[in-house]
Scaffold this active site. Structure first.
Site, PDB file in Angstrom:
ATOM      1  N   LYS A 224       0.744  -1.160   0.045  1.00 16.70           N
ATOM      2  CA  LYS A 224      -0.002   0.016   0.028  1.00 16.70           C
ATOM      3  C   LYS A 224       0.865   1.359   0.281  1.00 16.70           C
ATOM      4  CE  LYS A 224      -2.156  -1.096   3.992  1.00 16.70           C
ATOM      5  NZ  LYS A 224      -1.605  -2.370   4.237  1.00 16.70           N
TER       6      LYS A 224
ATOM      7  N   ARG B  21      -9.310   0.469   9.340  1.00 14.72           N
ATOM      8  CA  ARG B  21      -8.691  -1.034   9.590  1.00 14.72           C
ATOM      9  C   ARG B  21      -9.796  -1.586  10.452  1.00 14.72           C
ATOM     10  NH1 ARG B  21      -3.029   0.415   9.295  1.00 14.72           N
ATOM     11  NH2 ARG B  21      -1.653  -1.615   9.434  1.00 14.72           N
TER      12      ARG B  21
ATOM     13  N   ARG C 166       0.295  -9.037  13.664  1.00 12.78           N
ATOM     14  CA  ARG C 166      -0.461  -8.255  12.613  1.00 12.78           C
ATOM     15  C   ARG C 166      -1.239  -8.874  11.641  1.00 12.78           C
ATOM     16  NH1 ARG C 166       4.609  -5.202  10.875  1.00 12.78           N
ATOM     17  NH2 ARG C 166       3.503  -4.050   9.497  1.00 12.78           N
TER      18      ARG C 166
ATOM     19  N   ARG D 235      11.589  -6.107   4.600  1.00 13.67           N
ATOM     20  CA  ARG D 235      11.577  -4.554   4.316  1.00 13.67           C
ATOM     21  C   ARG D 235      12.280  -3.885   5.016  1.00 13.67           C
ATOM     22  NH1 ARG D 235       5.433  -2.508   5.002  1.00 13.67           N
ATOM     23  NH2 ARG D 235       5.603  -3.078   7.107  1.00 13.67           N
TER      24      ARG D 235
ATOM     25  N   ARG E 236      11.665  -1.432  10.386  1.00 16.38           N
ATOM     26  CA  ARG E 236      10.712  -0.829  11.337  1.00 16.38           C
ATOM     27  C   ARG E 236      10.730  -1.889  12.649  1.00 16.38           C
ATOM     28  NH1 ARG E 236       5.196  -0.074   7.891  1.00 16.38           N
ATOM     29  NH2 ARG E 236       4.381  -1.076  10.039  1.00 16.38           N
TER      30      ARG E 236
END
Ligand code: AMP
Length: 213
Positions: free
Chosen positions: A13, A88, A171, A127, A160
């Site tokens: 996203k 969300r 998550r 990531r 992160r």
């Protein structure tokens, strides 16, 4: 253009929103980025958000409504926006609908970035963000030249805090439980468009543009 980007963590996203705003003069509103800024500022709210985010849980809906209402009221969002990471939960989707009704500016579409769950894990654990250029990279998928360019620019590849395996698993569970109903919410209202979000960034970007028409 008023759109919402939906999709599991790691579905791309943020990456795609950044590409979209290069051509369209609307802000990219990422609630995750806003919360990370609050954490970095070290306020009391930031401290609370930090522990919630590190556990992979969701910040309460009423808090999120306050944040998003304030952001959408800013002048740069008057002609449209790309929402990334909000709504969300079903409650947030209802809150957003009410907010946009009040502004007389209904949503054009909700785009679901569709990716297989197996692929998400690799995207999330790999990531990184380059500290020098801000570029989003992936140690498994990015070309070696791009990873080296970050180091050449004097940057480090930062991960992160919530991209560790334990938090990622949580998550993804939270997504299944809380955010998949949001997909149904928009499907029922005829606003949902599904984009195959597997493959290269460019391939996904082409499909997304096609879906947006
Ligand atoms: P993201 O960068 O979108 O993956 O968001 C990172 C984290 O911020 C999430 O795991 C949540 O803890 C929190 N967060 C971001 N957006 C929301 C939201 N709309 N509602 C609740 N929590 C959120």
């Amino acid at each position: 253009m008023r759109i919402v980007l939906l999709g599991a963590p790691g579905s791309g996203k943020g990456t795609q929103a950044k590409l979209l705003i290069e051509k369209r003069r609307v802000p990219h509103i990422s609630t995750g980025d806003m919360l990370r800024a609050a954490v970095a500022s070290g306020t009391r709210f930031g401290l609370k958000a930090k522990s919630i985010m590190e556990a992979g849980n969701l910040v309460p809906d009423d808090v999120m409504l306050g944040i998003i209402a304030e952001r959408l009221a800013q002048p740069d969002a008057a002609d449209g926006f790309i929402l990334d990471g909000f709504p969300r939960t079903r409650q947030q989707a209802m809150d957003l609908e009410e907010l946009l009704d009040q502004l007389g500016a209904p949503l054009d579409a909700a785009i679901l970035m569709d990716v297989d769950f197996d692929i998400l894990m690799k995207r999330l654990t790999g990531r990184r963000t380059c500290s020098a250029t801000g570029k989003l990279l992936n140690v498994y998928f990015s070309p070696k030249a791009e990873l080296e360019a970050c180091k050449a620019a004097g940057g480090e590849l930062l991960q992160r805090d919530d991209d560790n395996e334990e938090t990622i698993a949580r998550r993804l569970d939270v997504y299944r439980e809380n955010t998949e109903p949001v997909v149904e919410y928009y499907r029922k209202r005829g606003k949902l468009r599904v984009v195959d979000a597997e493959g290269t960034v460019d391939a996904v970007s082409d499909r997304l543009k096609e879906a947006l028409g």
